[in-house]
Design a protein around this motif. Structure first.
Motif, PDB file in Angstrom:
ATOM      1  N   LEU A   1       0.827  -1.201   0.000  1.00  0.00           N
ATOM      2  CA  LEU A   1       0.000   0.000   0.000  1.00  0.00           C
ATOM      3  C   LEU A   1       0.861   1.250   0.000  1.00  0.00           C
ATOM      4  CD1 LEU A   1      -2.448  -1.027   2.867  1.00  0.00           C
ATOM      5  CD2 LEU A   1      -2.811  -1.280   0.412  1.00  0.00           C
ATOM      6  N   HIS A   2       0.441   2.232  -0.787  1.00  0.00           N
ATOM      7  CA  HIS A   2       0.989   3.579  -0.726  1.00  0.00           C
ATOM      8  C   HIS A   2      -0.166   4.447  -0.238  1.00  0.00           C
ATOM      9  CE1 HIS A   2       4.805   2.993  -2.935  1.00  0.00           C
ATOM     10  NE2 HIS A   2       4.149   1.972  -3.442  1.00  0.00           N
ATOM     11  N   VAL A   3       0.019   5.109   0.892  1.00  0.00           N
ATOM     12  CA  VAL A   3      -1.056   5.895   1.478  1.00  0.00           C
ATOM     13  C   VAL A   3      -0.559   7.312   1.746  1.00  0.00           C
ATOM     14  CG1 VAL A   3      -2.802   5.986   3.297  1.00  0.00           C
ATOM     15  CG2 VAL A   3      -1.835   3.774   2.636  1.00  0.00           C
ATOM     16  N   VAL A   4      -1.336   8.304   1.313  1.00  0.00           N
ATOM     17  CA  VAL A   4      -1.051   9.696   1.629  1.00  0.00           C
ATOM     18  C   VAL A   4      -2.016  10.092   2.742  1.00  0.00           C
ATOM     19  CG1 VAL A   4      -1.032  12.072   0.792  1.00  0.00           C
ATOM     20  CG2 VAL A   4      -0.277  10.212  -0.697  1.00  0.00           C
ATOM     21  N   PHE A   5      -1.463  10.385   3.909  1.00  0.00           N
ATOM     22  CA  PHE A   5      -2.271  10.801   5.058  1.00  0.00           C
ATOM     23  C   PHE A   5      -2.189  12.308   5.218  1.00  0.00           C
ATOM     24  CE2 PHE A   5      -1.558   6.389   6.159  1.00  0.00           C
ATOM     25  CZ  PHE A   5      -2.761   6.018   6.733  1.00  0.00           C
ATOM     26  N   LEU A   6      -3.267  12.882   5.710  1.00  0.00           N
ATOM     27  CA  LEU A   6      -3.196  14.273   6.148  1.00  0.00           C
ATOM     28  C   LEU A   6      -2.265  14.265   7.350  1.00  0.00           C
ATOM     29  CD1 LEU A   6      -6.950  15.357   6.018  1.00  0.00           C
ATOM     30  CD2 LEU A   6      -5.224  15.466   4.216  1.00  0.00           C
ATOM     31  N   ASP A   7      -1.271  15.135   7.365  1.00  0.00           N
ATOM     32  CA  ASP A   7      -0.290  15.130   8.461  1.00  0.00           C
ATOM     33  C   ASP A   7      -0.820  15.973   9.617  1.00  0.00           C
ATOM     34  OD1 ASP A   7       2.049  14.348   9.680  1.00  0.00           O
ATOM     35  OD2 ASP A   7       3.232  15.970   8.832  1.00  0.00           O
ATOM     36  N   GLY A   8      -1.942  15.533  10.131  1.00  0.00           N
ATOM     37  CA  GLY A   8      -2.618  16.224  11.212  1.00  0.00           C
ATOM     38  C   GLY A   8      -4.071  15.821  11.231  1.00  0.00           C
ATOM     39  N   ALA A   9      -4.907  16.681  11.797  1.00  0.00           N
ATOM     40  CA  ALA A   9      -6.331  16.366  11.891  1.00  0.00           C
ATOM     41  C   ALA A   9      -7.133  17.655  11.984  1.00  0.00           C
ATOM     42  CB  ALA A   9      -6.591  15.486  13.105  1.00  0.00           C
ATOM     43  N   TYR A  10      -8.387  17.555  11.628  1.00  0.00           N
ATOM     44  CA  TYR A  10      -9.331  18.674  11.742  1.00  0.00           C
ATOM     45  C   TYR A  10     -10.179  18.506  12.992  1.00  0.00           C
ATOM     46  CZ  TYR A  10      -8.592  20.169   6.894  1.00  0.00           C
ATOM     47  OH  TYR A  10      -8.046  20.641   5.722  1.00  0.00           O
ATOM     48  N   HIS A  11     -10.604  19.621  13.569  1.00  0.00           N
ATOM     49  CA  HIS A  11     -11.637  19.580  14.597  1.00  0.00           C
ATOM     50  C   HIS A  11     -12.573  20.761  14.375  1.00  0.00           C
ATOM     51  CE1 HIS A  11      -9.146  22.579  16.747  1.00  0.00           C
ATOM     52  NE2 HIS A  11     -10.274  22.924  17.335  1.00  0.00           N
ATOM     53  N   GLU A  12     -13.802  20.614  14.853  1.00  0.00           N
ATOM     54  CA  GLU A  12     -14.782  21.683  14.691  1.00  0.00           C
ATOM     55  C   GLU A  12     -14.637  22.692  15.815  1.00  0.00           C
ATOM     56  OE1 GLU A  12     -18.891  20.865  13.661  1.00  0.00           O
ATOM     57  OE2 GLU A  12     -18.280  18.839  13.064  1.00  0.00           O
TER      58      GLU A  12
END
Length: 185
Positions: free
Chosen positions: A158-169
């Motif tokens: 697998l090659h996976v591109v992750f968001l290097d962080g996260a969102y919150h509301e």
């Protein structure tokens, strides 16, 4: 091709060639040949005319069609899918004894893919929560399955591109929590 197939049938070459592999290889040999079919394109302004050979649209052997598909997919991801935040590539490979089984058992491969992606997303989400993100925290990823290594040996990975962080509301807006240079300790 007939020589290769004959050697396989006679046992001179100990290779099992599945029908889908034969079909793709034969399509690749016809790819881009005008004698196998074409479209005539004409410019309405200058009246120039060109013949464009049909392509095999293959996913395995044809470097031209595969390269075109990879470029189109990358452009779509950059322009329309991935947000303009930091990203980090991850690669998951499997032990040699697992590879043949995973290549033939799509359900098991799918389960392992989900476990991996969800585990890494959870890692990002927990890290963002520890750094002060409040409420529901969510990351994301895009996964591409590759079935062979550079030398065309069976190697599902697998090659996976992750968001290097996260969102919150935060009220009515999404706030990005970049984590960058994470250490797993």
């Amino acid at each position: 091709m007939e020589t290769l197939y004959g050697a396989i049938d006679d046992g001179a070459i100990a290779v099992r060639t599945p029908k889908h592999a034969k079909k793709e290889l034969e399509a690749y040999l016809d790819c881009g040949l005008l004698c196998r079919g074409f479209a005539r394109l004409r410019c309405e302004r200058c009246e120039e005319s060109r013949l464009v050979a049909f392509s095999c649209k293959g996913r395995g052997f044809c470097p031209s069609c595969l390269g075109r598909r990879m470029c189109a997919t990358a452009a779509n991801l950059i322009e329309d899918v991935l947000p303009e935040v930091a990203h980090r590539p991850w690669v998951l490979t499997f032990p040699f004894p697992w590879r043949r089984r995973l290549a033939q058992d799509g359900a098991s491969f799918g389960v392992l893919t989900r476990i991996f992606v969800e585990s890494v997303e959870r890692f990002y989400e927990e890290r963002a929560a520890r750094r002060g993100a409040c409420g529901a925290v969510k990351s994301g990823a895009v996964t591409v399955v590759q079935r062979t290594s550079g030398d065309m040996r069976l190697n599902p990975h697998l090659h996976v591109v992750f968001l290097d962080g996260a969102y919150h509301e935060d009220g009515t807006e999404l706030v990005w929590n970049e984590l960058g240079h994470l250490r797993t300790r």
